[in-house]
Design a protein around this motif. Structure first.
Motif, short mmCIF file in Angstrom:
data_model
loop_
_atom_site.label_atom_id
_atom_site.label_comp_id
_atom_site.label_asym_id
_atom_site.label_seq_id
_atom_site.Cartn_x
_atom_site.Cartn_y
_atom_site.Cartn_z
N ASP A 372 31.16 -36.16 46.73
CA ASP A 372 29.79 -36.59 46.66
C ASP A 372 29.33 -35.54 45.54
N SER A 373 28.27 -35.74 44.92
CA SER A 373 27.76 -34.79 43.79
C SER A 373 26.13 -34.91 43.32
N SER A 374 25.88 -34.14 42.75
CA SER A 374 24.42 -34.26 42.33
C SER A 374 24.43 -33.61 40.92
N ASN A 375 23.58 -34.41 40.23
CA ASN A 375 23.47 -33.82 38.59
C ASN A 375 24.64 -33.32 37.83
N ALA A 376 25.75 -33.94 38.49
CA ALA A 376 27.08 -33.81 37.77
C ALA A 376 27.79 -35.04 37.21
N LYS A 377 28.32 -35.26 36.23
CA LYS A 377 28.97 -36.49 35.88
C LYS A 377 30.53 -35.99 35.32
N THR A 378 31.23 -37.25 35.53
CA THR A 378 32.71 -37.06 35.23
C THR A 378 32.82 -37.53 33.80
N VAL A 379 33.61 -36.55 33.05
CA VAL A 379 33.76 -36.86 31.42
C VAL A 379 35.26 -36.90 31.26
N GLN A 395 24.96 -32.52 33.91
CA GLN A 395 24.18 -33.38 33.10
C GLN A 395 23.04 -32.68 32.31
N ASN A 396 22.64 -31.79 33.07
CA ASN A 396 21.46 -30.97 32.28
C ASN A 396 21.67 -29.41 32.61
N SER A 397 21.41 -28.87 31.22
CA SER A 397 21.88 -27.56 31.48
C SER A 397 20.93 -26.58 32.04
N GLY A 398 19.77 -27.16 32.41
CA GLY A 398 18.54 -26.28 33.12
C GLY A 398 18.50 -26.33 34.41
N SER A 399 19.47 -27.43 35.04
CA SER A 399 19.36 -27.51 36.37
C SER A 399 20.77 -27.41 37.19
N GLU A 400 20.94 -27.39 38.26
CA GLU A 400 22.07 -27.13 39.08
C GLU A 400 22.85 -28.34 39.37
N ALA A 401 23.88 -28.34 39.27
CA ALA A 401 24.93 -29.33 39.55
C ALA A 401 25.88 -29.10 40.78
N TRP A 402 26.26 -29.71 41.63
CA TRP A 402 27.04 -29.79 42.56
C TRP A 402 28.00 -30.75 42.76
N ALA A 403 29.25 -30.65 43.29
CA ALA A 403 30.18 -31.48 43.81
C ALA A 403 30.85 -31.27 45.01
N GLU A 404 31.16 -32.21 46.03
CA GLU A 404 31.66 -31.58 47.30
C GLU A 404 32.97 -32.51 47.55
N GLY A 467 42.10 -27.41 60.56
CA GLY A 467 42.21 -28.82 60.28
C GLY A 467 41.26 -29.10 59.07
N THR A 468 39.92 -29.34 59.14
CA THR A 468 39.34 -29.95 58.20
C THR A 468 37.89 -29.18 57.86
N SER A 469 37.54 -29.14 56.61
CA SER A 469 36.29 -28.73 56.14
C SER A 469 35.79 -29.06 54.96
N ASN A 470 34.43 -29.13 54.83
CA ASN A 470 33.68 -29.74 53.65
C ASN A 470 33.30 -28.28 52.58
N ILE A 471 33.59 -28.55 51.64
CA ILE A 471 33.30 -27.53 50.61
C ILE A 471 32.66 -28.05 49.49
N ARG A 472 31.57 -27.39 49.08
CA ARG A 472 30.43 -27.78 48.04
C ARG A 472 30.57 -26.57 46.94
N VAL A 473 30.96 -26.94 45.84
CA VAL A 473 30.97 -26.21 44.38
C VAL A 473 30.04 -26.44 43.60
N SER A 474 29.05 -25.42 43.15
CA SER A 474 27.76 -25.61 42.48
C SER A 474 27.64 -24.74 41.22
N TRP A 475 27.03 -24.90 40.27
CA TRP A 475 26.92 -24.25 39.09
C TRP A 475 25.77 -24.38 38.47
N LYS A 476 25.37 -23.66 37.24
CA LYS A 476 23.99 -23.94 36.93
C LYS A 476 24.23 -23.79 35.32
N GLY A 477 23.77 -24.50 34.44
CA GLY A 477 23.97 -24.37 33.16
C GLY A 477 25.07 -25.64 32.46
#
Length: 588
Positions: A372-379, A395-404, A467-477
């Protein structure tokens, strides 16, 4: 008399000229790991997969193309991907293969077949009925190309995200389709897809389909993707456990189908699978203009291709098929036998934790695999310096993007390592959290001077449960994230990770305080402090091989055996209190 001898010789010559793989080997079946022919002798299929039967590349689904693969390339099998369950197209290809005298894999080329089970049942049932009607023996059935997401859409076959399709779901789907085939074709080999792009043969091996014969399982790989190299161990485990695996799709390229064609990596793969004796189909007969395509632009859809119509991939694979299917040895194609001794699985060498394909633990997670993701795009890019063709960017250098992502098959709670590759126009932080905040941390990255310059770094990460965990990676810029990989720490990386002698790297969660006080390791000459309630201490190399185990019941202290070499290890305590682990470095 002379005329009679001459006629006899002509008859023998004519019979030899007409011999085909089908006429010589007949109905194929499975014997343990091996595909065997009508005489019960091992028989390896080597051939080509056509491309998706849409996007215009169905133009190559012709009799001329099939006969070229059979006669000029020496292939003994073709794979026909049918994405929309087009029966007339599948039947035509079956007839073309019969005419050429070679075998065919009829593939439901879907990432979402489990959501379309009733249509798949009808399709494969009708294909099997056609096989019976025509008295064919050359058809293999591939039920599910590459399972991906549980909650995908049957209508659009989209990459909907969410949890990866479980083996239980795939198995239930297959068990609903198999009887439809068996009603008309009791003997044909049926090939079942496996989790995570059909890389999860270990999940299937742990819980195979029972009560049926001639059921094989699918493995897919792309040889120039380094992360796929560990899948070779899945092939060896299958061989050593009499678990039938067929490689219905592999490419010379990276996993995107494009990118690098690294010949040395391909040679390593082919030496391995040819020494083991695995059947395979290469991706793909198309002129798509990507690395894995076998044909150059403008190649005739009716076959008859000259070497000038072949890409580097086409030339490489044609050479393999033509020589190996003719019975020549590995040396004829510039390969040497690989070390595939089953003893390697018994501690004779180190190998990665088993990749069962239910998740991505221990392996690189690419842009196209995020849950799942927010404000991120696959290129997708061909920019020099980007190792993998697909990556995530903000997608936007001024806001945070994340992918899970979902990490599964975590061996034990404890500290692991993540490795990331990023390109950025400025300094910043890559932040990550596990299970909605159970672990929160960040690592600083520095500007690479642009998105197409990729820089890698390591950091420690705490995973709170086995077993199982969910991990979210986020970045800004304006940042490109090319790879995010969570791995078992390797001793070679210990300096980069900052793991020092005397550092208490302990299990996390409710037992953190007690364990950090009582279970520690400082150097080889120190002792383990064993808390009550544990009965056994086991040591594993960072690649999953057990190297030491000792009874600790009733003991307060245990001295580390001198046979354990220096490096980073995982220690696991087990007993009535359950299982706890820590990671530590042996420095002497």
């Amino acid at each position: 008399m002379m005329l009679k001898k001459l006629l006899t010789g002509l008859l023998v010559f004519s019979a030899c000229a007409l011999a085909t793989p089908i006429s010589e080997h007949g109905q194929l079946s499975l014997k343990g790991f091996d595909v065997v022919d009508k005489n019960g002798q091992p028989y390896v299929l080597r051939g080509m997969s056509f491309f998706w039967d849409d996007w215009g590349f169905e133009k190559f689904f012709t009799e001329g193309a099939v006969k070229t693969i059979a006669n000029d390339w020496g292939g003994n099998v073709v794979r026909t991907p049918i994405h929309d369950l087009n029966e007339s197209r599948a039947k035509a290809m079956i007839d073309y293969a019969a005419s050429a005298g070679i075998y065919i894999i009829v593939d439901y080329h879907s990432h979402c077949a489990h959501k379309n089970a009733s249509s798949a049942q009808s399709f494969f049932g009708n294909i099997a009925s056609y096989v019976k009607q025509k008295n064919y023996v050359h058809v293999l059935y591939e039920l599910y190309n590459e399972p991906l997401y549980e909650n995908c859409s049957s209508a659009s076959d989209t990459y909907a995200g969410g949890s990866l399709t479980s083996w239980n779901t795939i198995k239930q789907y297959a068990e609903s389709v198999i009887p439809k085939i068996r009603a008309n074709d009791p003997n044909g080999i049926i090939i079942v897809g496996t989790p995570n792009y059909s890389q999860g043969t270990e999940a299937a091996r742990a819980n195979p389909i029972t009560g049926q014969k001639n059921i094989a399982y699918t493995l897919h790989f792309y040889a120039s993707t380094s992360g796929h190299g560990s899948l070779r161990w899945n092939v060896l485990r299958a061989k050593c456990n009499d678990f039938p695996v067929i490689i219905t799709e592999w490419g010379v390229s990276e996993s995107s189908g494009d990118g690098n064609f690294t010949k040395s990596m391909n040679d390593t793969w082919m030496s391995w699978i040819e020494t083991i004796g695995v059947s395979w189909a290469n991706w793909s007969i198309s002129d798509k203009g990507e690395t894995s395509a076998a044909l150059t632009g403008g190649a005739s859809s009716n076959g008859g291709w000259s070497d000038g119509n072949l890409t580097a991939s086409g030339k490489y694979v044609k050479n393999l098929m033509k020589n190996l299917n003719a019975g020549k040895g590995l040396s004829s194609v510039g390969l040497s036998p690989a070390n595939v001794d089953c003893a390697q699985l018994e501690g004779g060498g180190e190998y990665e934790f088993v990749r069962n394909g239910v998740g991505n633990f221990g392996y690189a997670i690419q842009g196209e695999n995020y849950m799942d993701s927010s404000n991120a795009k696959t290129v997708e890019t061909d920019a020099k310096g980007v190792q993998n063709e697909m990556y995530l960017t903000s997608q936007n250098s001024g806001s945070e993007a994340w992918a899970e992502y979902t990490l599964m098959d975590i061996p034990a709670a404890g500290y692991y390592v993540f490795y990331a590759k990023v390109g950025a126009n400025s300094d910043g932080y890559l932040r990550y959290s596990v299970d909605e905040g159970a672990t929160v941390d960040s690592v600083k990255y520095t500007s690479t001077g642009g998105l197409t310059t990729i820089k890698g770094f390591y950091n420690k990460i705490a995973l709170p449960t086995e077993g199982t965990s969910n991990i979210r990676v986020s970045w800004k810029g304006d940042v490109a994230l090319d790879v995010f990989s969570v791995v078992v720490a390797d001793s070679a990386d210990s300096v980069d990770l900052g793991i020092k002698a005397g550092e208490k790297i302990v299990s996390i969660g409710s037992a953190k305080t007690a364990m950090s006080d009582q279970f520690r390791f400082d150097s080889r000459n120190s002792t383990f402090m064993i808390p009550a309630g544990y009965e056994r201490l086991s040591l594993f190399t960072v690649k999953g091989r057990k190297v030491y185990s000792v009874d600790v019941q009733g003991k307060a202290n245990v001295e580390l055996d001198r046979s354990v070499k220096k490096g980073v290890y995982m220690a696991v305590l087990s007993g009535a209190k359950g299982q706890k682990s820590l990671q530590f470095k042996v420095t002497e």
